[in-house]
Design a protein around this motif. Structure first.
Motif, PDB file in Angstrom:
ATOM      1  N   LEU A 458     -51.387   2.277  79.424  1.00 41.13           N
ATOM      2  CA  LEU A 458     -50.695   0.972  78.895  1.00 41.13           C
ATOM      3  C   LEU A 458     -49.923   0.353  80.076  1.00 41.13           C
ATOM      4  CD1 LEU A 458     -49.302   2.191  75.552  1.00 41.13           C
ATOM      5  CD2 LEU A 458     -50.795   0.175  75.859  1.00 41.13           C
ATOM      6  N   PHE A 459     -49.375   1.256  80.843  1.00 39.14           N
ATOM      7  CA  PHE A 459     -48.587   0.755  82.051  1.00 39.14           C
ATOM      8  C   PHE A 459     -49.308   0.029  83.160  1.00 39.14           C
ATOM      9  CE2 PHE A 459     -45.521   1.567  85.783  1.00 39.14           C
ATOM     10  CZ  PHE A 459     -44.502   0.881  85.281  1.00 39.14           C
ATOM     11  N   ILE A 462     -54.568  -3.978  83.465  1.00 37.31           N
ATOM     12  CA  ILE A 462     -54.254  -5.496  83.382  1.00 37.31           C
ATOM     13  C   ILE A 462     -54.806  -5.852  81.935  1.00 37.31           C
ATOM     14  CG2 ILE A 462     -56.539  -5.954  84.424  1.00 37.31           C
ATOM     15  CD1 ILE A 462     -53.401  -8.410  84.170  1.00 37.31           C
ATOM     16  N   GLU A 463     -56.043  -5.196  81.197  1.00 36.71           N
ATOM     17  CA  GLU A 463     -56.447  -5.381  80.293  1.00 36.71           C
ATOM     18  C   GLU A 463     -55.365  -5.409  78.963  1.00 36.71           C
ATOM     19  OE1 GLU A 463     -59.716  -4.323  82.809  1.00 36.71           O
ATOM     20  OE2 GLU A 463     -57.833  -3.661  82.433  1.00 36.71           O
ATOM     21  N   MET A 464     -54.477  -4.414  79.141  1.00 36.28           N
ATOM     22  CA  MET A 464     -53.099  -4.103  78.228  1.00 36.28           C
ATOM     23  C   MET A 464     -52.381  -5.351  78.265  1.00 36.28           C
ATOM     24  SD  MET A 464     -54.122  -1.655  76.303  1.00 36.28           S
ATOM     25  CE  MET A 464     -55.350  -0.576  76.389  1.00 36.28           C
ATOM     26  N   ARG A 465     -51.856  -5.728  79.251  1.00 35.42           N
ATOM     27  CA  ARG A 465     -51.051  -6.942  79.518  1.00 35.42           C
ATOM     28  C   ARG A 465     -51.220  -8.240  78.342  1.00 35.42           C
ATOM     29  NH1 ARG A 465     -50.273 -11.802  82.828  1.00 35.42           N
ATOM     30  NH2 ARG A 465     -48.289 -11.940  83.436  1.00 35.42           N
ATOM     31  N   HIS A 466     -50.098  -8.325  77.727  1.00 35.66           N
ATOM     32  CA  HIS A 466     -50.265  -9.487  76.820  1.00 35.66           C
ATOM     33  C   HIS A 466     -51.329  -9.254  75.802  1.00 35.66           C
ATOM     34  CE1 HIS A 466     -48.049 -12.296  79.912  1.00 35.66           C
ATOM     35  NE2 HIS A 466     -47.226 -11.162  79.651  1.00 35.66           N
ATOM     36  N   ALA A 467     -51.694  -7.991  75.132  1.00 36.45           N
ATOM     37  CA  ALA A 467     -52.588  -7.610  74.534  1.00 36.45           C
ATOM     38  C   ALA A 467     -52.049  -7.730  73.001  1.00 36.45           C
ATOM     39  CB  ALA A 467     -53.408  -6.587  74.457  1.00 36.45           C
ATOM     40  N   PRO A 468     -52.075  -8.332  72.176  1.00 35.06           N
ATOM     41  CA  PRO A 468     -51.302  -8.314  71.016  1.00 35.06           C
ATOM     42  C   PRO A 468     -51.980  -7.346  69.895  1.00 35.06           C
ATOM     43  CG  PRO A 468     -53.019 -10.268  70.939  1.00 35.06           C
ATOM     44  CD  PRO A 468     -53.191  -9.415  72.226  1.00 35.06           C
ATOM     45  N   SER A 477     -47.995  -3.861  75.945  1.00 36.52           N
ATOM     46  CA  SER A 477     -47.333  -3.141  77.174  1.00 36.52           C
ATOM     47  C   SER A 477     -45.979  -3.492  77.461  1.00 36.52           C
ATOM     48  CB  SER A 477     -48.445  -3.513  78.369  1.00 36.52           C
ATOM     49  OG  SER A 477     -48.047  -4.987  78.676  1.00 36.52           O
ATOM     50  N   ALA A 478     -45.548  -4.036  76.384  1.00 35.82           N
ATOM     51  CA  ALA A 478     -43.952  -4.471  76.461  1.00 35.82           C
ATOM     52  C   ALA A 478     -43.518  -3.757  75.339  1.00 35.82           C
ATOM     53  CB  ALA A 478     -43.662  -5.833  76.491  1.00 35.82           C
ATOM     54  N   PRO A 546     -43.493   1.007  75.767  1.00 34.39           N
ATOM     55  CA  PRO A 546     -44.387   0.092  75.719  1.00 34.39           C
ATOM     56  C   PRO A 546     -44.639   0.074  73.854  1.00 34.39           C
ATOM     57  CG  PRO A 546     -45.354   0.912  77.563  1.00 34.39           C
ATOM     58  CD  PRO A 546     -44.055   1.541  76.885  1.00 34.39           C
ATOM     59  N   ALA A 547     -44.857  -0.858  73.296  1.00 34.12           N
ATOM     60  CA  ALA A 547     -45.031  -0.901  71.617  1.00 34.12           C
ATOM     61  C   ALA A 547     -46.301  -0.170  71.535  1.00 34.12           C
ATOM     62  CB  ALA A 547     -44.852  -2.400  71.280  1.00 34.12           C
TER      63      ALA A 547
END
Length: 574
Positions: A458-459, A462-468, A477-478, A546-547
């Motif tokens: 997750l950290f 890039i595939e996890m960045r902004h993934a809803p 990832s946030a 990360p959520a």
């Protein structure tokens, strides 16, 4: 009780790992933005530079054009020079005709926030801005007195735009019998091919060395965690080189000799990398310089072997340049074009044998389900299924221990002042019924490597960045963006960070509390209070994670509760 102590040790160890991941492992602190200053590049191999740098051949490095004394906006810096537009499905920007270099790029499909209308992520910055970041190419002379193009050279362009299938050729004549051409090509993604050619119409042969460089002014703000490398990186002759910004000694370059490979700068999600011809010997440098204004500059460059250009002859050399997002499948595809180990740009870490397979499975599930959150839930279920027999033994042992709790209380009452006798009698009781006090640690211990690997995925990917996911989770990832303090958004105010505990962390805390209730309860009142506090502690700590990780933990708890309750019910310990 021995079982409670062991379980407590396992939980405390888990807490320590969580704290360590989030708080105790920073190795790089974000650097302050440097004051505006002039910027130069150090190109390997010819004399005369205000920023000297030792080259592999022992010479000094020439400077490029200095920027203006006062930094200007990005838009102004781009407008101040003649340029040719770059327009591809995934990149926007321009080629600077002064210097003939790549210094203006934004990523068309990535934005600064989850809002698709937010600005595109900026990757390269032109000279004149506060922190220039660019790639340059060319020749350095081994024949004295040869006039070569440099960072101040004004090139003539053959077209009005660079796009896939439409190359851009720049031309410059030195007026002494040498004509230089630089041809840029770009694919549908992030890979440039830069071909430098020289034609000698003079009466004497010359000797040149090709070079390429990436220059970066100012120490970038990095995430600052041990589990992620950000800085200079390269794979040279099959050996991975990772050098932090803080590890480079100013004015002392790190030098490597290699045939083939790639090298550049890696950020958390983005990469710039030079890929010279893979069959050519080269000298590679990672360097750090500091100017009179205390501004840090970092550069990675290469010089190739000397090339002789006879009178009436010509020669050329080709270098690839990657500038974009570190997408796993894309990097693997470029590997197939002859770039060795290119996916090592993604920092899967020492436990890559766990993190990489977990990521690949998640990516496969995403292709089927269309949602990384659902992919995490399915992966968790399959992991629980894989460890089902092991967990069954653990929960069966815990069920037996729970049934024996009245007997252990009686033993403590019979020998209130004899702790060794208590332990002896309790262990004899466990042995008689086949209960294992260490089994209670197993469910938590099993989670630790999976937790770490998923955290890493997750950290860094890039595939996890902004993934809803669903509902209010727009970025797995946030951290969960909601907070109990404002009733999850119902009240019109933003609570302080210390109260930013969202709904998913609370769900995780509740599931942990329910799972805890299924375990044998400590007889010692101090231990009992510590156990009661653990769900609260975990809820607070995981609120900053990360959520996607919190969703994994919550779902894992729910599956464990169902499995544990079923086993205990069958054994009469529910």
């Amino acid at each position: 009780m021995m079982d409670q102590k062991n379980l407590l040790i396992a939980i405390v160890l888990s807490v320590a790992i969580l704290i360590g991941f989030q708080y105790l492992l920073p190795v790089n602190k974000p650097a302050p933005t440097p004051a505006p200053s002039a910027t130069t590049e150090a190109a390997p191999g010819s004399p005369g530079t205000p920023v000297p740098a030792t080259t592999p051949s022992g010479g000094t490095a020439p400077a490029g054009a200095a920027a203006t004394a006062l930094a200007v906006s990005r838009e102004q810096a781009v407008a101040d020079q003649p340029r040719v537009k770059i327009d591809t499905p995934r990149l926007h920007g321009s080629v600077a005709l002064v210097g003939g270099r790549l210094d203006d790029l934004t990523l068309a499909t990535y934005h600064e926030t989850v809002d698709p209308k937010s600005p595109e992520v900026v990757l390269l910055w032109p000279t004149g801005t506060t922190n220039p970041y660019f790639a340059a190419f060319g020749w350095v002379g081994t024949t004295a007195g040869v006039k070569l193009p440099d960072a101040q050279t004004s090139w003539t362009a053959s077209g009005e735009a660079l796009s896939p299938g439409h190359p851009l050729t720049l031309t410059w004549d030195n007026g002494e019998g040498l004509t230089f051409t630089r041809t840029f090509k770009i694919d549908e993604n992030y890979m440039f091919t830069v071909e430098d050619a020289v034609k000698n119409t003079g009466s004497a042969a010359i000797s040149l060395r090709p070079y390429g460089l990436i220059s970066r002014t100012g120490t970038p703000q990095v995430a600052g965690y041990y589990i992620l490398h950000e800085g200079l990186i390269g794979d040279l002759d099959g050996s991975l080189k990772e050098v932090k910004y803080s590890s480079l000694t100013p004015e002392k370059a790190e030098e490597y000799s290699a045939t083939g490979g790639w090298f550049g700068f890696t950020d958390k999600y983005w990469l710039t990398a030079l890929v010279p011809q893979q069959d050519a010997a080269m000298k590679v440098q990672f360097r750090h310089t500091v100017d009179a204004n205390k501004v840090d500059r970092y550069q990675t460059d290469y010089t190739g072997s000397p090339v002789d250009v006879p009178a009436g002859g010509a020669t050329s050399v080709s270098t690839r340049f990657f500038a974009g997002a570190k997408e796993f499948d894309l990097l693997r595809a470029y590997e197939e074009t002859g770039i060795p180990h290119f996916d090592l740009a993604i920092d899967f870490g020492l436990f890559w044998f766990l993190t990489k397979p977990i990521f690949m499975v998640l990516q496969f599930f995403y292709g089927v389900l269309g949602n990384f959150g659902l992919a995490i839930l399915l992966l968790t279920f399959l992991i629980k299924l894989a460890f089902f027999p092991l967990a069954n033994k653990s929960y069966s042992a815990m069920s037996k221990m729970k049934l024996l709790q009245p007997e252990t209380v009686k033993i403590r009452e019979r020998f209130p002042d004899d702790k060794p006798r208590q332990q002896t009698e309790i262990m004899a009781l466990y042995k008689k019924v086949g209960a294992n006090p260490l089994a209670g640690c197993l469910p938590i211990v099993i989670q630790i490597p999976v937790f770490f690997s998923l955290y890493k995925v997750l950290f860094v990917t890039i595939e996890m960045r902004h993934a809803p996911f669903f509902g209010w989770i727009h970025d797995l990832s946030a951290p969960d963006p909601t907070s109990f303090a404002n009733l999850f958004g119902l009240l019109p105010f933003t609570p302080p960070a210390v109260l930013a505990i969202g709904l998913w962390p609370l769900i995780m805390g509740v599931t942990m509390f329910l799972q805890q209730k299924l375990n044998p309860q400590p007889v010692d009142p101090v231990q009992a209070k510590m156990f009661m506090a653990l769900p609260v502690v975990f809820t607070y700590m995981l609120s900053a994670f990360p959520a996607g990780l919190v969703i994994y933990w919550s779902w894992n708890n729910l599956l464990s509760i169902a499995q544990q309750w079923t086993i205990m019910h069958r054994q009469g310990a529910a």
